[in-house]
Design a protein around this motif. Structure first.
Motif, short mmCIF file in Angstrom:
data_model
loop_
_atom_site.label_atom_id
_atom_site.label_comp_id
_atom_site.label_asym_id
_atom_site.label_seq_id
_atom_site.Cartn_x
_atom_site.Cartn_y
_atom_site.Cartn_z
N ARG A 112 -37.89 47.62 55.25
CA ARG A 112 -36.70 47.27 54.47
C ARG A 112 -35.77 46.46 55.36
O ARG A 112 -35.92 46.45 56.59
CB ARG A 112 -35.98 48.54 54.00
CG ARG A 112 -35.45 49.37 55.13
CD ARG A 112 -35.01 50.75 54.72
NE ARG A 112 -34.39 51.48 55.82
CZ ARG A 112 -35.04 52.04 56.82
NH1 ARG A 112 -36.37 51.95 56.87
NH2 ARG A 112 -34.40 52.68 57.77
N GLU A 113 -34.80 45.80 54.74
CA GLU A 113 -33.79 45.08 55.51
C GLU A 113 -32.93 46.07 56.31
O GLU A 113 -32.73 47.22 55.88
CB GLU A 113 -32.90 44.25 54.58
CG GLU A 113 -33.65 43.15 53.83
CD GLU A 113 -34.24 42.10 54.78
OE1 GLU A 113 -33.53 41.63 55.66
OE2 GLU A 113 -35.44 41.79 54.62
N HIS A 114 -32.46 45.63 57.45
CA HIS A 114 -31.61 46.44 58.34
C HIS A 114 -32.33 47.66 58.90
O HIS A 114 -31.71 48.63 59.32
CB HIS A 114 -30.33 46.89 57.61
CG HIS A 114 -29.51 45.74 57.09
ND1 HIS A 114 -28.74 44.94 57.90
CD2 HIS A 114 -29.35 45.25 55.83
CE1 HIS A 114 -28.14 44.01 57.18
NE2 HIS A 114 -28.51 44.17 55.91
N ALA A 235 -33.88 41.83 59.95
CA ALA A 235 -34.68 41.48 58.77
C ALA A 235 -36.07 42.10 58.91
O ALA A 235 -36.49 42.47 60.01
CB ALA A 235 -34.78 39.97 58.64
N VAL A 236 -36.80 42.16 57.81
CA VAL A 236 -38.16 42.72 57.85
C VAL A 236 -39.03 41.92 58.81
O VAL A 236 -39.84 42.49 59.56
CB VAL A 236 -38.77 42.73 56.43
CG1 VAL A 236 -40.24 43.12 56.49
CG2 VAL A 236 -38.02 43.71 55.53
#
Length: 278
Positions: A112-114, A235-236
């Motif tokens: 996931r992002e973050h 980011a991923v």
């Protein structure tokens, strides 16, 4: 050496050399022992002779071939040198193994992002140079470029302007891609502390932002350095970058240690020569 290696790169010629190493043979004997036709055997012997690996001795109507020891010994020495070089640089293979393991772990976590926000890394070194020398290697662009990336990467632009709001840039490339990092310097205590951030990525896609805090302190005639890094905005696709942080910084800080040691030695030698002048 290339001709010798090429000549021995054929399994049939290698077998012929093995037979000739035991004792000289005629073409007919070699054909019988290898199961080859005589014309094939003759061509292989001609190739080996051009490489200096065999010598031919006319004996009446017969031609007897014998192996030459000198080129084989030279090849053996060269192979020994290559093997020693591989062993001497075994740590490079260890770096790759550690990176592969880290990449597998980070790729599994990057769902996931973050995903890596808040991750921290700390690197500490005692560097063999005075603090002013180490500081210059961080803030002088030419000195910074001399150590900040690992081979085969090449710095194309780098700067850490030692003032609040100053530019922070690290651009580099390898044979496959170009990478761009930019940010700002946040806090400076000349010769002692430098705080900055870099947004790291490739092809205009930011992978993550690294927040760095560099602290330098005297340690006798050496310098104790502490570099702290905190990740935000992961980011991923940041997994390959973050997987390489530990091994990458360990390598570049090793380069920094070598660079400051060389610079300090050069400066000390210059001072000694100056002091010795009448």
């Amino acid at each position: 050496m290339e001709r010798i290696a090429a000549a021995l790169g054929n399994a049939e010629r290698w077998r012929i050399i093995e037979l000739l190493a035991e004792r000289p043979h005629s073409v007919g004997e070699l054909a019988d022992l290898t199961g080859l036709r005589q014309p094939q055997t003759t061509k292989h012997l001609q190739t080996l002779a051009r490489a200096g690996l065999v010598a031919v001795f006319p004996l009446g109507q017969r031609r007897v071939y014998a192996a030459e020891a000198a080129p084989l010994a030279a090849l053996g020495r060269r192979l020994g040198e290559l093997a020693a070089a591989v062993e001497a640089h075994g740590d490079e293979r260890d770096v790759i193994a550690r990176y592969r393991a880290a990449l597998a772990a980070e790729s599994a976590a990057a769902d996931r992002e973050h995903w890596a926000d808040g991750r921290t890394f700390t690197f500490e070194r005692v560097l063999p140079a005075p603090r002013d020398v180490v500081w210059r290697h961080w803030v002088d662009p030419d000195l910074l470029a001399s150590w900040w990336v690992v081979p085969p990467m090449t710095v194309t632009d780098c700067v850490l302007e030692p003032r609040p709001g100053g530019r922070a840039v690290l651009d580099y490339r390898d044979a496959e891609a170009q990478y761009h990092s930019q940010g700002r310097v946040h806090a400076v205590e000349h010769g002692k502390r430098l705080s900055f951030h870099l947004a790291v990525g490739a092809a205009d896609a930011v992978a993550f932002t690294g927040h760095y805090d560099l602290a330098l302190a005297d340690a006798g005639s050496n310098t104790r350095m502490r570099l702290a890094l905190r990740i935000t905005g992961a980011a991923v696709h940041a997994a390959p970058f973050i997987a390489g942080i530990e091994t990458g910084w360990e390598q570049v800080l090793g380069h920094l240690a070598d660079a400051v040691a060389s610079s300090s030695h050069h400066t000390a030698g210059h001072d000694e020569r100056r002091d010795s002048q009448p």
